[in-house]
Write an enzyme that holds these catalytic residues in place. Sequence first.
Site, PDB file in Angstrom:
ATOM      1  N   TYR A 189      -2.708  -0.414  10.029  1.00  0.00           N
ATOM      2  CA  TYR A 189      -2.719  -0.793   8.584  1.00  0.00           C
ATOM      3  C   TYR A 189      -1.317  -0.454   7.802  1.00  0.00           C
ATOM      4  O   TYR A 189      -0.845  -1.379   7.260  1.00  0.00           O
ATOM      5  CB  TYR A 189      -4.002  -0.203   7.839  1.00  0.00           C
ATOM      6  CG  TYR A 189      -3.967  -0.395   6.239  1.00  0.00           C
ATOM      7  CD1 TYR A 189      -4.325  -1.674   6.034  1.00  0.00           C
ATOM      8  CD2 TYR A 189      -3.447   0.629   5.199  1.00  0.00           C
ATOM      9  CE1 TYR A 189      -4.702  -2.020   4.590  1.00  0.00           C
ATOM     10  CE2 TYR A 189      -3.451   0.186   3.973  1.00  0.00           C
ATOM     11  CZ  TYR A 189      -4.271  -1.154   3.470  1.00  0.00           C
ATOM     12  OH  TYR A 189      -4.272  -1.412   2.212  1.00  0.00           O
ATOM     13  N   SER A 235       0.712  -1.401  -0.026  1.00  0.00           N
ATOM     14  CA  SER A 235       0.170  -0.094  -0.041  1.00  0.00           C
ATOM     15  C   SER A 235       0.946   1.263  -0.052  1.00  0.00           C
ATOM     16  O   SER A 235       2.079   1.093   0.535  1.00  0.00           O
ATOM     17  CB  SER A 235      -0.962   0.066   1.152  1.00  0.00           C
ATOM     18  OG  SER A 235      -1.575   1.213   1.594  1.00  0.00           O
TER      19      SER A 235
HETATM   20  N1  LIG Z   1      -8.313  -1.026  -3.136  1.00  0.00           N
HETATM   21  C1  LIG Z   1      -7.525  -0.269  -2.805  1.00  0.00           C
HETATM   22  O1  LIG Z   1      -7.405   1.032  -2.969  1.00  0.00           O
HETATM   23  C2  LIG Z   1      -6.050  -0.685  -2.137  1.00  0.00           C
HETATM   24  C3  LIG Z   1      -5.239   0.189  -2.018  1.00  0.00           C
HETATM   25  C4  LIG Z   1      -3.773  -0.304  -1.402  1.00  0.00           C
HETATM   26  C5  LIG Z   1      -3.428  -1.744  -0.930  1.00  0.00           C
HETATM   27  N2  LIG Z   1      -4.642  -2.373  -1.149  1.00  0.00           N
HETATM   28  C6  LIG Z   1      -4.418  -4.048  -0.900  1.00  0.00           C
HETATM   29  O2  LIG Z   1      -4.882  -4.782  -1.925  1.00  0.00           O
HETATM   30  C7  LIG Z   1      -5.167  -6.029  -1.374  1.00  0.00           C
HETATM   31  C8  LIG Z   1      -6.506  -6.526  -2.042  1.00  0.00           C
HETATM   32  O3  LIG Z   1      -7.360  -5.468  -1.751  1.00  0.00           O
HETATM   33  P1  LIG Z   1      -8.910  -5.250  -2.444  1.00  0.00           P
HETATM   34  O4  LIG Z   1      -8.998  -3.914  -2.455  1.00  0.00           O
HETATM   35  O5  LIG Z   1      -8.957  -5.990  -3.719  1.00  0.00           O
HETATM   36  O6  LIG Z   1      -9.827  -5.872  -1.192  1.00  0.00           O
HETATM   37  P2  LIG Z   1     -11.408  -6.707  -1.228  1.00  0.00           P
HETATM   38  O7  LIG Z   1     -12.064  -6.324  -2.757  1.00  0.00           O
HETATM   39  O8  LIG Z   1     -11.922  -6.369  -0.136  1.00  0.00           O
HETATM   40  O9  LIG Z   1     -10.576  -8.280  -1.210  1.00  0.00           O
HETATM   41  C9  LIG Z   1     -10.180  -8.474   0.089  1.00  0.00           C
HETATM   42  C10 LIG Z   1      -9.953 -10.153  -0.196  1.00  0.00           C
HETATM   43  O10 LIG Z   1      -9.244 -10.475   0.966  1.00  0.00           O
HETATM   44  C11 LIG Z   1      -9.949 -11.646   1.565  1.00  0.00           C
HETATM   45  N3  LIG Z   1      -9.948 -11.591   3.189  1.00  0.00           N
HETATM   46  C12 LIG Z   1      -9.931 -10.639   3.846  1.00  0.00           C
HETATM   47  N4  LIG Z   1      -9.996 -10.968   5.104  1.00  0.00           N
HETATM   48  C13 LIG Z   1      -9.439 -12.491   4.929  1.00  0.00           C
HETATM   49  C14 LIG Z   1      -9.134 -13.352   6.061  1.00  0.00           C
HETATM   50  N5  LIG Z   1      -9.490 -12.968   7.280  1.00  0.00           N
HETATM   51  N6  LIG Z   1      -9.205 -14.637   5.556  1.00  0.00           N
HETATM   52  C15 LIG Z   1      -9.000 -14.981   4.314  1.00  0.00           C
HETATM   53  N7  LIG Z   1      -9.511 -14.196   3.155  1.00  0.00           N
HETATM   54  C16 LIG Z   1      -9.563 -12.725   3.712  1.00  0.00           C
HETATM   55  C17 LIG Z   1     -11.518 -11.414   1.112  1.00  0.00           C
HETATM   56  O11 LIG Z   1     -12.313 -12.345   1.225  1.00  0.00           O
HETATM   57  P3  LIG Z   1     -13.482 -12.905   2.451  1.00  0.00           P
HETATM   58  O12 LIG Z   1     -13.653 -11.490   2.862  1.00  0.00           O
HETATM   59  O13 LIG Z   1     -14.394 -13.479   1.926  1.00  0.00           O
HETATM   60  O14 LIG Z   1     -12.455 -13.566   3.243  1.00  0.00           O
HETATM   61  C18 LIG Z   1     -11.185 -10.861  -0.363  1.00  0.00           C
HETATM   62  O15 LIG Z   1     -11.194 -12.000  -1.124  1.00  0.00           O
HETATM   63  C19 LIG Z   1      -5.347  -5.640   0.294  1.00  0.00           C
HETATM   64  O16 LIG Z   1      -4.305  -6.403   0.791  1.00  0.00           O
HETATM   65  C20 LIG Z   1      -5.301  -4.245   0.437  1.00  0.00           C
HETATM   66  O17 LIG Z   1      -4.637  -3.894   1.688  1.00  0.00           O
HETATM   67  C21 LIG Z   1      -6.001  -2.114  -1.642  1.00  0.00           C
END
Ligand SMILES: NC(=O)c1ccc[n+]([C@@H]2O[C@H](COP(=O)([O-])OP(=O)(O)OC[C@H]3O[C@@H](n4cnc5c(N)ncnc54)[C@H](OP(=O)(O)O)[C@@H]3O)[C@@H](O)[C@H]2O)c1
Length: 259
Positions: free
Chosen positions: A164, A151
């Site tokens: 975070y 991030s």
């Molecule tokens: N979106 C952004 O702007 C952004 C920016 C910077 C970094 N990121 C990083 O990118 C990554 C993906 O983010 P995203 O935006 O794509 O998020 P997302 O759409 O909310 O997806 C998160 C995924 O992680 C899984 N997950 C969460 N908690 C879990 C647990 N305890 N055990 C197993 N699986 C778990 C969720 O599935 P379940 O809930 O079904 O478990 C889901 O598949 C993350 O690491 C996030 O920090 C995102």
Amino acid sequence: MTSQAYLSELFSLEGRVAVVTGGSSGIGRAIAEALARAGASVVVVARRETELAATVGDLEAQGCRAARVSADLGTRDGVRAAAEGAAKAFGEPDILVNCAGINLRPPLGELGEDVWDTTMAVNLEAPHLLGQRFGPGMAERGFGRIIHITSQQAHRAFVQSGAYGVSKGALESLARSQAEAWSPYGVTCNTLVPGFVMTPLNTRLSSDPEKVAALAARTMVGRNGLAEDFAGAAVFLASRASAYVTGQAIFVDGGFSVH
Ligand SMILES: NC(=O)c1ccc[n+]([C@@H]2O[C@H](COP(=O)([O-])OP(=O)(O)OC[C@H]3O[C@@H](n4cnc5c(N)ncnc54)[C@H](OP(=O)(O)O)[C@@H]3O)[C@@H](O)[C@H]2O)c1
């Protein structure tokens, strides 16, 4: 050699096995699809069955090989179960993508031990434990790719980075430690650094058009990220082509971090 054969030699993931945590939603789902369409057999890991099944169904409908494991990466037992389940599907993985993450951001002064513990467990400890489980085997076989999703908060504090930001900063250090340990044996370890990407992770922020527009204006490209923006970088880092890239943070952020 045709251009097609040359591109295949560089980037094809045919015959590889990939595990993508968080592969049922947002960035992880886009990465799972990219790796599968590049030829890998992909196991997606997350908690919710419905989203996992939908992802696998979608990949199979595109002619890809995919499987799913439902597990909670917030506990050590859950991580162990996830790893064993994932290895059972198509064998020991060549590629591990740690994309599962949570984004709990109370003001630091109000941040309780529960938020700290959960954040560290899912965002940092699970990637470490999965690395411990799969890294040595990759090294023994002479090929491996570990990719973490970090991030902007790994590099600077803003909008209440809190636990975070700490977890993501440590994840970048973990990639460097893993790179140091296993790169001599053909296992590269890198991170992809998103900017702001509209996914279920940040629904609250995404529903505020002014904030969304302000974030887009901070990029150089002029828009916020899409999950599909990670496809090319993920295939590159998972492929033979990136053999000499290790311990690096690659920003997929439309220039957000340098504007
Ligand atoms: N979106 C952004 O702007 C952004 C920016 C910077 C970094 N990121 C990083 O990118 C990554 C993906 O983010 P995203 O935006 O794509 O998020 P997302 O759409 O909310 O997806 C998160 C995924 O992680 C899984 N997950 C969460 N908690 C879990 C647990 N305890 N055990 C197993 N699986 C778990 C969720 O599935 P379940 O809930 O079904 O478990 C889901 O598949 C993350 O690491 C996030 O920090 C995102």
